[in-house]
Design an enzyme around this catalytic site. Structure first.
Site, PDB file in Angstrom:
ATOM      1  N   TRP A 145     -17.054  26.386  91.678  1.00 34.45           N
ATOM      2  CA  TRP A 145     -16.306  25.936  90.809  1.00 34.45           C
ATOM      3  C   TRP A 145     -14.930  26.607  90.593  1.00 34.45           C
ATOM      4  O   TRP A 145     -13.898  26.038  90.162  1.00 34.45           O
ATOM      5  CB  TRP A 145     -16.902  25.758  89.344  1.00 34.45           C
ATOM      6  CG  TRP A 145     -17.798  24.268  89.516  1.00 34.45           C
ATOM      7  CD1 TRP A 145     -19.078  24.412  89.281  1.00 34.45           C
ATOM      8  CD2 TRP A 145     -17.481  23.051  89.542  1.00 34.45           C
ATOM      9  NE1 TRP A 145     -19.625  23.465  89.400  1.00 34.45           N
ATOM     10  CE2 TRP A 145     -18.609  22.381  89.547  1.00 34.45           C
ATOM     11  CE3 TRP A 145     -16.216  22.234  89.799  1.00 34.45           C
ATOM     12  CZ2 TRP A 145     -18.545  20.944  89.613  1.00 34.45           C
ATOM     13  CZ3 TRP A 145     -16.317  20.833  89.920  1.00 34.45           C
ATOM     14  CH2 TRP A 145     -17.591  20.424  89.752  1.00 34.45           C
ATOM     15  N   ASP A 187     -13.373  28.895  82.294  1.00 35.88           N
ATOM     16  CA  ASP A 187     -14.136  27.661  82.512  1.00 35.88           C
ATOM     17  C   ASP A 187     -15.475  28.085  81.929  1.00 35.88           C
ATOM     18  O   ASP A 187     -16.491  28.756  82.656  1.00 35.88           O
ATOM     19  CB  ASP A 187     -13.953  27.243  83.929  1.00 35.88           C
ATOM     20  CG  ASP A 187     -14.810  26.022  84.116  1.00 35.88           C
ATOM     21  OD1 ASP A 187     -15.529  25.356  82.951  1.00 35.88           O
ATOM     22  OD2 ASP A 187     -14.796  25.447  85.208  1.00 35.88           O
ATOM     23  N   LYS A 225     -22.287  18.973  80.306  1.00 33.10           N
ATOM     24  CA  LYS A 225     -23.258  19.882  80.771  1.00 33.10           C
ATOM     25  C   LYS A 225     -24.097  20.324  79.528  1.00 33.10           C
ATOM     26  O   LYS A 225     -25.299  20.286  79.687  1.00 33.10           O
ATOM     27  CB  LYS A 225     -22.591  21.266  81.449  1.00 33.10           C
ATOM     28  CG  LYS A 225     -21.587  20.801  82.580  1.00 33.10           C
ATOM     29  CD  LYS A 225     -22.266  20.225  83.936  1.00 33.10           C
ATOM     30  CE  LYS A 225     -21.296  19.649  84.935  1.00 33.10           C
ATOM     31  NZ  LYS A 225     -20.240  20.676  85.372  1.00 33.10           N
TER      32      LYS A 225
HETATM   33  C1  LIG Z   1     -19.209  20.323  86.128  1.00 31.05           C
HETATM   34  C2  LIG Z   1     -18.086  21.196  86.240  1.00 31.05           C
HETATM   35  C3  LIG Z   1     -16.796  20.987  86.257  1.00 31.05           C
HETATM   36  C4  LIG Z   1     -16.150  19.845  86.819  1.00 31.05           C
HETATM   37  O1  LIG Z   1     -16.492  19.153  85.549  1.00 31.05           O
HETATM   38  P1  LIG Z   1     -15.959  17.354  85.631  1.00 31.05           P
HETATM   39  O2  LIG Z   1     -15.965  17.058  84.093  1.00 31.05           O
HETATM   40  O3  LIG Z   1     -16.734  16.827  86.273  1.00 31.05           O
HETATM   41  O4  LIG Z   1     -14.545  17.281  85.834  1.00 31.05           O
HETATM   42  C5  LIG Z   1     -15.860  22.374  86.319  1.00 31.05           C
HETATM   43  N1  LIG Z   1     -16.192  23.405  86.017  1.00 31.05           N
HETATM   44  C6  LIG Z   1     -17.711  23.664  86.105  1.00 31.05           C
HETATM   45  C7  LIG Z   1     -17.975  25.365  85.761  1.00 31.05           C
HETATM   46  C8  LIG Z   1     -18.463  22.774  85.878  1.00 31.05           C
HETATM   47  O5  LIG Z   1     -20.104  22.923  86.090  1.00 31.05           O
END
Ligand SMILES: *Cc1c(COP(=O)(O)O)cnc(C)c1O
Length: 362
Positions: A103, A173, A197
């Site tokens: 990511w 993030d 998540k």
């Molecule tokens: C799943 C995830 C993303 C991407 O998320 P989307 O909502 O599908 O764009 C970005 N960063 C991390 C750490 C993730 O787990």
């Protein structure tokens, strides 16, 4: 009540608290006397405005968000933020990124379209199985921010200590660890998370941004939706927001408050993850893939000695009612995502199953 639900170890979208799903069910046909479902409501209505306001206040309470931070509920997932962050925050056209897995790699690739990206530390040399030393990074004076992916969902690792940014703004993030433990918001300039998540349904990101970082002197070509200044001025409702996700996430925020907040959530998460990691450390068939001190409490990747056996285990777990344990293709093996809403019983049951499998095969 027994709904016949499975223990779902998906990396996202993932489990939600059953109590929250039941509340949503009960309000489905007629939300609190409004005569309609939240899905059918105008986002400009008083009843919906109250839903948004409460969701924001409950999140502020949970995370103790200081008053000089804005909370935005945006669409486009975390992925849109890979672009929105550099586009909004790069004043000098330069930022430092830490590369720790899939990511952060994606965020780096996207940021490169908008300016100079300096990868100041990386754990690529050992397939992202540890967090590199970030205590003395080489950060140019004029770098606009330092960027981390605080929990790498695919590789299953997390920071024990935030980088020393030497006075620069930290951007994080937190998609796969959002609300999993207490967080000192003042340590960051911007925190963001895709909610599917660890919080609610897919289709929304929460962005928490320090007010003084919100600029108006932005690239004219920038899509208006991506401008933090416009979104902040309009309370995340410049256009129609993801009303349903805001509503569901608001319920989860309230639920987390009701169980004792993020301190209690962290205690439960540590307790739960320990069950699985203790097993992996004692097993002769399975082993974790991440250095112990950087193991994620949320995403637990593990492998056997061979890809064939890995595949066999995935098949057996699925047949036994434990869903979504196949590891991401870039890591292989298995991965158990054990977010906030995964009950401890789910992890205990999985471990019992794996023990049995090992005993029969070992
Ligand atoms: C799943 C995830 C993303 C991407 O998320 P989307 O909502 O599908 O764009 C970005 N960063 C991390 C750490 C993730 O787990």
């Amino acid at each position: 009540m027994n709904y016949g639900r499975t223990y779902n170890f998906s990396a996202g979208p993932a489990m939600m608290p059953e109590a929250v799903l039941e509340e949503i069910r009960d309000e489905m046909m007629n939300y609190r006397g409004s005569g309609m479902c939240v899905m059918e409501m105008s986002h400009r209505s008083k009843v919906f405005q109250q839903i948004v306001d409460e969701a924001e206040q409950d999140l502020r309470d949970l995370m103790h968000i200081p008053d000089n931070y804005k909370v935005l509920f945006l669409q486009g997932g975390a992925t849109l933020q890979f672009a929105a962050i550099p586009w909004n925050l790069m004043k000098n056209g330069k930022a430092v990124y830490i590369e720790t897995g899939a990511w952060s790699k994606k965020a780096i690739a996207e940021a490169k379209k908008y300016g100079e990206v300096i990868v100041a530390a990386s754990s690529k040399d050992r397939n992202f199985s540890y967090i590199p030393d970030c205590s003395d990074l080489d950060i140019p004076e004029d770098a606009d921010y330092v960027y981390i992916c605080e929990n790498e969902t695919i590789h299953g690792l997390t920071y024990q200590k935030l980088p020393n940014t030497k006075g620069h703004i930290l951007v994080s993030d937190q998609s796969s660890m959002f609300l999993s433990k207490p967080c000192n918001v003042a340590d960051y300039g911007l925190i963001y998370a895709g909610v599917q998540k660890n919080v609610g349904p897919a289709g929304m990101s929460v962005v928490i941004i320090r007010e003084d970082l919100i600029r108006e002197d932005l690239d004219e070509k920038m899509p208006i939706y991506m401008r933090y200044d416009i979104q902040a001025k309009n309370g995340s409702m410049y256009n129609t927001p993801n009303c349903w996700a805001i509503y569901c996430c608001g319920k989860v925020f309230k639920y987390l408050k009701s169980i004792g907040g993020l301190e209690e959530m962290a205690r439960r998460n540590e307790d739960k993850a320990k069950v699985l990691y203790d097993f992996l450390d004692s097993s002769k068939m399975f082993r974790g893939t991440v250095d112990k001190e950087f193991r994620s409490l949320m995403n637990v990747p593990f492998v056997t000695e061979s890809a064939e056996l890995d595949a066999e285990v995935v098949k057996a777990t699925k047949a036994a009612g434990y869903d979504n344990l196949k590891g991401h293709k870039s890591v292989g093996g298995l991965r158990a995502s054990i977010y906030n809403a995964m009950p401890k019983e789910g992890v205990v049951a999985l471990v019992e199953f794996l023990k049995q499998f090992e005993a029969e095969r070992g």
